[in-house]
Scaffold this motif. Structure first.
Motif, PDB file in Angstrom:
ATOM      1  N   VAL A  46       5.479   8.546  24.360  1.00  9.52           N
ATOM      2  CA  VAL A  46       4.586   9.484  23.383  1.00  9.52           C
ATOM      3  C   VAL A  46       3.845  10.453  24.245  1.00  9.52           C
ATOM      4  N   PRO A  47       2.980  10.073  25.155  1.00 11.51           N
ATOM      5  CA  PRO A  47       2.257  10.798  25.816  1.00 11.51           C
ATOM      6  C   PRO A  47       2.829  11.920  26.783  1.00 11.51           C
ATOM      7  N   GLN A 100       0.717  -1.126   0.116  1.00  6.04           N
ATOM      8  CA  GLN A 100      -0.137   0.043   0.061  1.00  6.04           C
ATOM      9  C   GLN A 100       0.813   1.277   0.105  1.00  6.04           C
ATOM     10  N   ASN A 101       0.616   2.271  -1.027  1.00  8.09           N
ATOM     11  CA  ASN A 101       1.517   3.304  -1.007  1.00  8.09           C
ATOM     12  C   ASN A 101       1.184   4.077  -0.070  1.00  8.09           C
ATOM     13  N   TYR A 102      -0.140   4.402   0.370  1.00  3.54           N
ATOM     14  CA  TYR A 102      -0.386   5.148   1.682  1.00  3.54           C
ATOM     15  C   TYR A 102       0.653   4.847   2.682  1.00  3.54           C
ATOM     16  N   SER A 103       0.727   3.636   2.954  1.00  6.52           N
ATOM     17  CA  SER A 103       1.523   3.146   4.251  1.00  6.52           C
ATOM     18  C   SER A 103       2.933   3.705   3.971  1.00  6.52           C
ATOM     19  N   THR A 104       3.410   3.589   2.758  1.00  3.79           N
ATOM     20  CA  THR A 104       4.808   4.004   2.471  1.00  3.79           C
ATOM     21  C   THR A 104       5.003   5.301   2.629  1.00  3.79           C
ATOM     22  N   ARG A 105       4.241   6.029   1.999  1.00  2.00           N
ATOM     23  CA  ARG A 105       4.101   7.629   2.281  1.00  2.00           C
ATOM     24  C   ARG A 105       4.086   7.857   3.731  1.00  2.00           C
ATOM     25  N   PHE A 106       3.104   7.409   4.294  1.00  2.00           N
ATOM     26  CA  PHE A 106       3.073   7.936   5.922  1.00  2.00           C
ATOM     27  C   PHE A 106       4.382   7.379   6.629  1.00  2.00           C
ATOM     28  N   LEU A 107       4.948   6.294   6.291  1.00  2.00           N
ATOM     29  CA  LEU A 107       6.052   5.889   7.234  1.00  2.00           C
ATOM     30  C   LEU A 107       7.299   7.036   6.671  1.00  2.00           C
ATOM     31  N   ALA A 108       7.448   7.145   5.314  1.00  2.00           N
ATOM     32  CA  ALA A 108       8.378   8.110   4.913  1.00  2.00           C
ATOM     33  C   ALA A 108       8.279   9.546   5.611  1.00  2.00           C
ATOM     34  N   THR A 109       6.821  10.132   5.584  1.00  2.00           N
ATOM     35  CA  THR A 109       6.544  11.389   6.189  1.00  2.00           C
ATOM     36  C   THR A 109       7.042  11.395   7.712  1.00  2.00           C
ATOM     37  N   VAL A 110       6.570  10.334   8.443  1.00  2.00           N
ATOM     38  CA  VAL A 110       6.864  10.151   9.807  1.00  2.00           C
ATOM     39  C   VAL A 110       8.465  10.231  10.220  1.00  2.00           C
ATOM     40  N   ALA A 111       9.035   9.546   9.381  1.00  2.00           N
ATOM     41  CA  ALA A 111      10.547   9.247   9.307  1.00  2.00           C
ATOM     42  C   ALA A 111      11.155  10.469   9.235  1.00  2.00           C
ATOM     43  N   ALA A 112      10.862  11.174   8.053  1.00  2.00           N
ATOM     44  CA  ALA A 112      11.497  12.555   7.802  1.00  2.00           C
ATOM     45  C   ALA A 112      11.256  13.625   8.947  1.00  2.00           C
ATOM     46  N   LYS A 113       9.759  13.417   9.484  1.00  2.00           N
ATOM     47  CA  LYS A 113       9.566  14.493  10.415  1.00  2.00           C
ATOM     48  C   LYS A 113      10.303  14.074  11.814  1.00  2.00           C
ATOM     49  N   ALA A 114      10.350  13.000  12.009  1.00  2.00           N
ATOM     50  CA  ALA A 114      11.368  12.638  13.338  1.00  2.00           C
ATOM     51  C   ALA A 114      12.806  12.918  13.060  1.00  2.00           C
ATOM     52  N   ALA A 115      13.524  12.779  11.764  1.00  2.00           N
ATOM     53  CA  ALA A 115      14.782  13.145  11.716  1.00  2.00           C
ATOM     54  C   ALA A 115      14.778  14.499  11.644  1.00  2.00           C
ATOM     55  N   VAL A 116      14.137  15.455  11.382  1.00  2.00           N
ATOM     56  CA  VAL A 116      14.003  16.769  11.553  1.00  2.00           C
ATOM     57  C   VAL A 116      13.836  17.277  13.144  1.00  2.00           C
ATOM     58  N   ASP A 117      12.740  16.683  13.537  1.00  2.00           N
ATOM     59  CA  ASP A 117      12.237  17.297  15.039  1.00  2.00           C
ATOM     60  C   ASP A 117      12.954  16.644  16.091  1.00  2.00           C
ATOM     61  N   MET A 118      12.917  15.280  16.006  1.00  2.00           N
ATOM     62  CA  MET A 118      13.351  14.609  17.138  1.00  2.00           C
ATOM     63  C   MET A 118      14.495  13.306  16.590  1.00  2.00           C
ATOM     64  N   PRO A 119      15.676  13.815  16.226  1.00  2.00           N
ATOM     65  CA  PRO A 119      16.494  12.650  15.653  1.00  2.00           C
ATOM     66  C   PRO A 119      17.030  11.777  16.728  1.00  2.00           C
ATOM     67  N   ALA A 120      16.915  12.096  18.062  1.00  2.00           N
ATOM     68  CA  ALA A 120      17.235  11.106  19.016  1.00  2.00           C
ATOM     69  C   ALA A 120      16.260   9.958  19.104  1.00  2.00           C
ATOM     70  N   MET A 121      15.041  10.136  18.588  1.00  3.17           N
ATOM     71  CA  MET A 121      13.966   9.238  18.568  1.00  3.17           C
ATOM     72  C   MET A 121      13.801   8.204  17.469  1.00  3.17           C
ATOM     73  N   MET A 122      14.809   8.669  16.241  1.00  4.87           N
ATOM     74  CA  MET A 122      14.713   8.075  15.111  1.00  4.87           C
ATOM     75  C   MET A 122      14.821   6.565  15.325  1.00  4.87           C
ATOM     76  N   ASP A 123      15.773   6.025  16.111  1.00  2.00           N
ATOM     77  CA  ASP A 123      16.173   4.694  16.301  1.00  2.00           C
ATOM     78  C   ASP A 123      14.765   3.905  16.630  1.00  2.00           C
ATOM     79  N   MET A 124      14.284   4.469  17.709  1.00  2.00           N
ATOM     80  CA  MET A 124      13.029   3.861  18.178  1.00  2.00           C
ATOM     81  C   MET A 124      11.926   3.678  17.154  1.00  2.00           C
ATOM     82  N   LEU A 125      11.674   4.857  16.509  1.00  2.00           N
ATOM     83  CA  LEU A 125      10.679   4.999  15.284  1.00  2.00           C
ATOM     84  C   LEU A 125      11.110   3.903  14.474  1.00  2.00           C
TER      85      LEU A 125
END
Length: 318
Positions: free
Chosen positions: A315-316, A236-261
């Protein structure tokens, strides 16, 4: 929040469009760029791309070793591929999501709808590529050949308290959801795209069923993990683009959380890869059964992810 400047945006876009991410030098952004290549440039290659990232990130935390493992699995990463220029509105929509700060009133549906809207900017090349990616999966061919059956809320009523139908209806009612969060008739593409049109409608009905049967919580971590599961199940491409977007957002905002994500993402991915393809299962015939029976009959083991539990706890408080 760390903002990504124009020059870095331009670099990231080049990494994605040339399929040449700097995996060793920019570990977080580089992996996000490779995932974005799978989403927007080469959907047909998404399975080997995600398999390679899954193998590398589960094997080591060292960026150089990860880069080496991915380059071995995907030899083209070292030199890249001929550049594919993505539509400017697609990039603008992507960066709008990355830059948007989360507000207390935001829900999971807000991000879902924003990611869905990125598909409005796909050009013909991308639409055709997404169709081809889905057709890599046997279950999609089986689904297309079946008569379409859509469950309604009424179908879930008056079942035993230990049934899948009862559990699903209880969850939907408690959260104010409907069996179709998005109207299925609004996700139809014009033209001959049977794989996309059928699976887009189908997953709106199955997403919450898979949450329950697969053991995915209705939490941010659960949504990330089940996106990996869905992508592995039927491309499913929606899932691929969702994961790519979330990963990019994490890499920009919270790189320390990237491995957990990444661990949450690929725990779901591996779960999807090792579970039989479920897209063509006649789920309307299974809703009266207890979830445990459905799992036993279909050979589904619920997700067991320490990373998901950890992210749920963190996360909460973020």
């Amino acid at each position: 929040m760390t903002m990504i400047d124009i020059s870095m945006r331009n670099e990231f876009e080049q990494w994605v469009e040339t399929a040449r991410p700097p995996l060793a030098d920019e570990p977080a952004l580089g992996l996000a760029a490779l995932m974005t290549t799978a989403a927007f440039v080469d959907p047909v290659a998404q399975v080997p791309i995600f398999d390679a990232i899954s193998d590398a990130t589960s094997a080591t935390s060292d960026p150089a070793e990860r880069a080496a493992r991915i380059s071995t699995a995907l030899p083209w990463v070292a030199d890249g591929k001929p550049r594919v220029a993505l539509p400017r509105p697609l990039w603008d929509g992507f960066w709008d999501i990355i830059a948007r700060p989360r507000s207390p009133g935001d829900g999971e549906l807000d991000l879902t709808l924003a990611v869905v809207a990125l598909g409005n900017h796909y050009d013909q090349r991308m639409i055709d590529a997404c169709e081809a990616a889905l057709l890599e999966f046997d279950s999609v061919h089986k689904l297309i050949a079946q008569p379409e059956v859509r469950l309604t809320t009424a179908d879930l009523e008056r079942h035993a308290s230990d049934s899948l139908a009862h559990d699903l209806l209880s969850m939907l009612t408690a959260n104010g959801y409907d069996i179709e969060v998005i109207d299925a008739d609004t996700v139809v593409l014009p033209g001959e795209y049977p794989a996309q049109n059928r699976t887009n409608r189908r997953i709106l009905q199955l997403h919450d069923i898979w949450h329950l049967v697969g053991g995915y919580g209705f939490t941010p971590a659960g949504e990330v993990a089940i996106s990996g599961f869905q992508m592995a199940q039927f491309g499913q491409n929606y899932s691929t683009r969702f994961l790519a977007t979330v990963a990019a957002k994490a890499a920009v905002d919270m790189p320390a959380m990237m491995d957990m994500l990444l661990t949450v993402t690929f725990d779901g991915w591996r779960h999807g890869r090792t579970t039989k393809e479920l897209m063509a299962v006649p789920w309307h015939q299974r809703i009266a059964d207890p979830i445990e029976r459905v799992r036993a009959d279909l050979g589904i083991r619920p997700l067991d992810s320490a990373a998901v539990r950890m992210m749920d706890a963190l996360v909460p408080a973020v």
